[in-house]
Design an enzyme around this catalytic site. Structure first.
Site, PDB file in Angstrom:
ATOM      1  N   ARG A 277       0.840  -1.214   0.000  1.00 41.16           N
ATOM      2  CA  ARG A 277       0.000   0.000   0.000  1.00 41.16           C
ATOM      3  C   ARG A 277       0.871   1.260   0.000  1.00 41.16           C
ATOM      4  O   ARG A 277       0.529   2.267  -0.635  1.00 41.16           O
ATOM      5  CB  ARG A 277      -0.902   0.007   1.240  1.00 41.16           C
ATOM      6  CG  ARG A 277      -1.953  -1.093   1.248  1.00 41.16           C
ATOM      7  CD  ARG A 277      -3.084  -0.806   0.279  1.00 41.16           C
ATOM      8  NE  ARG A 277      -4.132  -1.799   0.409  1.00 41.16           N
ATOM      9  CZ  ARG A 277      -4.232  -2.897  -0.335  1.00 41.16           C
ATOM     10  NH1 ARG A 277      -3.309  -3.130  -1.271  1.00 41.16           N
ATOM     11  NH2 ARG A 277      -5.220  -3.751  -0.169  1.00 41.16           N
ATOM     12  N   LYS A 312      -6.036   2.195   1.619  1.00 38.46           N
ATOM     13  CA  LYS A 312      -7.054   1.173   1.371  1.00 38.46           C
ATOM     14  C   LYS A 312      -6.891   0.002   2.342  1.00 38.46           C
ATOM     15  O   LYS A 312      -5.821  -0.576   2.467  1.00 38.46           O
ATOM     16  CB  LYS A 312      -6.935   0.680  -0.068  1.00 38.46           C
ATOM     17  CG  LYS A 312      -7.984  -0.363  -0.443  1.00 38.46           C
ATOM     18  CD  LYS A 312      -7.815  -0.793  -1.887  1.00 38.46           C
ATOM     19  CE  LYS A 312      -8.833  -1.855  -2.245  1.00 38.46           C
ATOM     20  NZ  LYS A 312      -8.680  -2.323  -3.649  1.00 38.46           N
TER      21      LYS A 312
END
Length: 326
Positions: A277, A312
């Site tokens: 991420r 996310k």
């Protein structure tokens, strides 16, 4: 081999450099015919004669036998003597039998050498896939799975490469990626890190396993900075405009080997997902790290705080840009 008392220096020097063809000379005749030969008087032989180096060295007779395995000729063994000797059929038969035994020995050694070479090749291929310690364990264990409390994971992605590759031939795409990833591989070797895999135009590497290291965060940070510098140099050489987005995180992981065909040594856990991420939520030309990594490195490296960003699957996270060493 020579009798220590025999002085045949000229003959030895000449036979050491002469190249015989099948059918030429004593050895050549044995090679061509495949059975022992005896010369009772070298002075009367068409391949020797009175002016030959053998005659000048005082050699008068000779015999030779083939070293062979089945119908395959492997070599010829020749013997010369100072006396004229009539053929000895019993000796020739005994030597022919010895030649067959030597031939079988040679073939066995050749097979062993070929097998060893193939094993070494297979070992090199295996070590290109797995760390050596894991490869050694895999020979004895069916399942490889380990937990590591502290490692640092890096993901790097070539920004815009997918769009760029649409305008390149397949060979050009592979050559471009190979050039960049080969440079990354060199850095991995330099810092003794473990390359895990490439996924398309993404590169994954980890520090701190399979051998535990306390400086795992530092060596990953050094590699990330050198990766950015390497891209700049590659752009100068290729006249391209490559940029990489790098994400780094530190934490615990589970590592192991999965699959029975085309298996790989891989990592799992939240640490891996968060490092990924950091890359995907980063920016071209930047190295984004988590707060976990920042806390380990902040006294020896330069950072710029990015602040809180939505990640996310994680919510808001405080992240930092790694910009250099202090």
């Amino acid at each position: 081999w020579t009798n220590p008392e025999a002085i045949v220096t000229e003959f030895i020097n000449i036979t050491g450099i002469v190249v015989l063809q099948a059918g030429t000379g004593l050895a050549g005749r044995v090679w061509e015919r495949g059975y022992p030969q005896w010369i009772a008087d070298l002075s009367g032989d068409t391949d020797f004669g009175l002016n030959s180096s053998a005659a000048r060295s005082g050699l008068r007779s000779a015999f030779a036998f083939p070293i062979q395995s089945g119908n395959e000729m492997l070599g010829v063994m020749s013997f010369f003597g100072r006396e004229k000797l009539p053929p000895d059929e019993n000796l020739l038969q005994m030597m022919a039998a010895m030649g067959n035994q030597l031939g079988q020995f040679v073939k066995r050694k050749q097979a062993e050498a070929a097998l060893k070479k193939q094993q070494e090749k297979s070992e090199r291929l295996l070590l290109n896939i797995l760390p050596k310690s894991i490869a050694d364990r895999l020979k004895e264990e069916q399942t490889i799975a380990d937990s590591f409390d502290a490692v640092t994971v890096l993901f790097a992605d070539l920004v815009g490469f997918t769009e760029m590759s649409a305008h390149l031939s397949p060979i050009e795409v592979v050559e471009q990626l190979n050039g960049i990833f080969s440079e990354f591989d060199r850095l991995t070797e330099k810092y003794k890190l473990e390359k895990i895999k490439t996924i398309g135009d993404a590169y994954m590497v980890v520090g701190g396993l399979p051998e535990v290291r306390v400086d795992h965060a530092e060596i990953i940070a050094d590699m990330a900075l050198e990766m950015q510098a390497a891209i700049v140099n590659i752009n100068k050489t290729t006249q391209q405009k490559f940029a990489i987005r790098v994400g780094i995180n530190t934490g615990s992981v589970v590592a192991g080997v999965i699959g029975t065909k085309k298996f790989i040594y891989d990592l799992w856990g939240d640490t891996v997902n968060t490092a990924s991420r950091m890359e995907s939520h980063g920016q071209p030309g930047h190295i984004q790290v988590t707060e976990n990594t920042y806390k380990i490195l902040r006294d020896r490296y330069k950072f710029e705080e990015r602040g809180l960003i939505p990640v996310k699957g994680k919510g808001e996270m405080r992240t930092f840009w790694l910009v250099g060493k202090t």
